[in-house]
Design an enzyme around this catalytic site. Structure first.
Site, PDB file in Angstrom:
ATOM      1  N   ALA A 125       0.825  -1.211   0.000  1.00  0.00           N
ATOM      2  CA  ALA A 125       0.000   0.000   0.000  1.00  0.00           C
ATOM      3  C   ALA A 125       0.861   1.264   0.000  1.00  0.00           C
ATOM      4  O   ALA A 125       0.621   2.192  -0.783  1.00  0.00           O
ATOM      5  CB  ALA A 125      -0.930  -0.004   1.217  1.00  0.00           C
ATOM      6  N   GLU A 126       1.872   1.313   0.869  1.00  0.00           N
ATOM      7  CA  GLU A 126       2.699   2.523   0.943  1.00  0.00           C
ATOM      8  C   GLU A 126       3.489   2.716  -0.348  1.00  0.00           C
ATOM      9  O   GLU A 126       3.660   3.844  -0.814  1.00  0.00           O
ATOM     10  CB  GLU A 126       3.637   2.490   2.142  1.00  0.00           C
ATOM     11  CG  GLU A 126       4.452   3.776   2.243  1.00  0.00           C
ATOM     12  CD  GLU A 126       4.768   4.229   3.645  1.00  0.00           C
ATOM     13  OE1 GLU A 126       5.473   5.234   3.757  1.00  0.00           O
ATOM     14  OE2 GLU A 126       4.307   3.606   4.616  1.00  0.00           O
ATOM     15  N   THR A 127       3.930   1.633  -0.939  1.00  0.00           N
ATOM     16  CA  THR A 127       4.651   1.732  -2.211  1.00  0.00           C
ATOM     17  C   THR A 127       3.764   2.364  -3.284  1.00  0.00           C
ATOM     18  O   THR A 127       4.155   3.334  -3.940  1.00  0.00           O
ATOM     19  CB  THR A 127       5.115   0.338  -2.678  1.00  0.00           C
ATOM     20  OG1 THR A 127       6.035  -0.180  -1.714  1.00  0.00           O
ATOM     21  CG2 THR A 127       5.768   0.404  -4.047  1.00  0.00           C
TER      22      THR A 127
END
Length: 157
Positions: A74-76
């Site tokens: 998700a953060e990527t």
């Protein structure tokens, strides 16, 4: 996991970053951590980022996809969207990530899709849905990135 696909970028992204001489697929990737986890960014644009990650190798002791692995995916994806929104003069720094885990995944690939919630001058927020191969939602995440001025003396290659 050996198959490496290159990221698809829309023409306006290619044009905006063309003069910098950077490898966009490397710049807008998951970096070293994502590479170890098998994350692949398949499509990248300011309005939609898509990527995949194998469940195998990213599980917790019960054999389910680790929640932290979903967070990395998700953060990527949200960060890539924020970086593309900010453009070459900005860098995106994650300042808030929250993840709700809905169900476990035991095998196959999970797919994340990041869509913008807010794209401003100083922050960008993306909602990321992570689904399994049966299109069942595994995780819903929200990432907010601070958009800072890029250091013109830094080398990104």
């Amino acid at each position: 996991m050996g198959e490496q696909r290159s990221t698809k970028f829309p023409q306006e992204v290619l044009d905006r970053w063309a003069d910098l001489g950077l490898d966009l697929s490397t710049l807008f990737s998951a970096g070293d951590l994502g590479r170890r986890m098998g994350v692949q960014v398949l499509e990248a644009a300011p309005d939609r980022v898509v990527g995949t990650m194998p469940v195998e190798g990213n599980t917790q002791p019960y054999g389910l996809l680790h929640g932290g692995a979903s967070a990395v995916l998700a953060e990527t994806l949200g960060s890539v969207g924020a970086m593309l929104h900010g453009g070459p003069a900005k860098i995106a720094v994650g300042v808030d990530l929250n993840c709700t885990h809905h169900r476990g995944a035991r095998s196959g690939l999970v797919t994340g899709v990041a869509l913008p919630v807010h794209r401003g001058r100083t922050t960008a927020t993306y909602e990321i849905t992570v689904t399994d191969e049966h299109d069942k939602r595994v995780c819903t995440a929200r990432l907010t990135c601070l958009l800072r001025d890029a250091d013109p003396t830094a080398h990104h290659g």
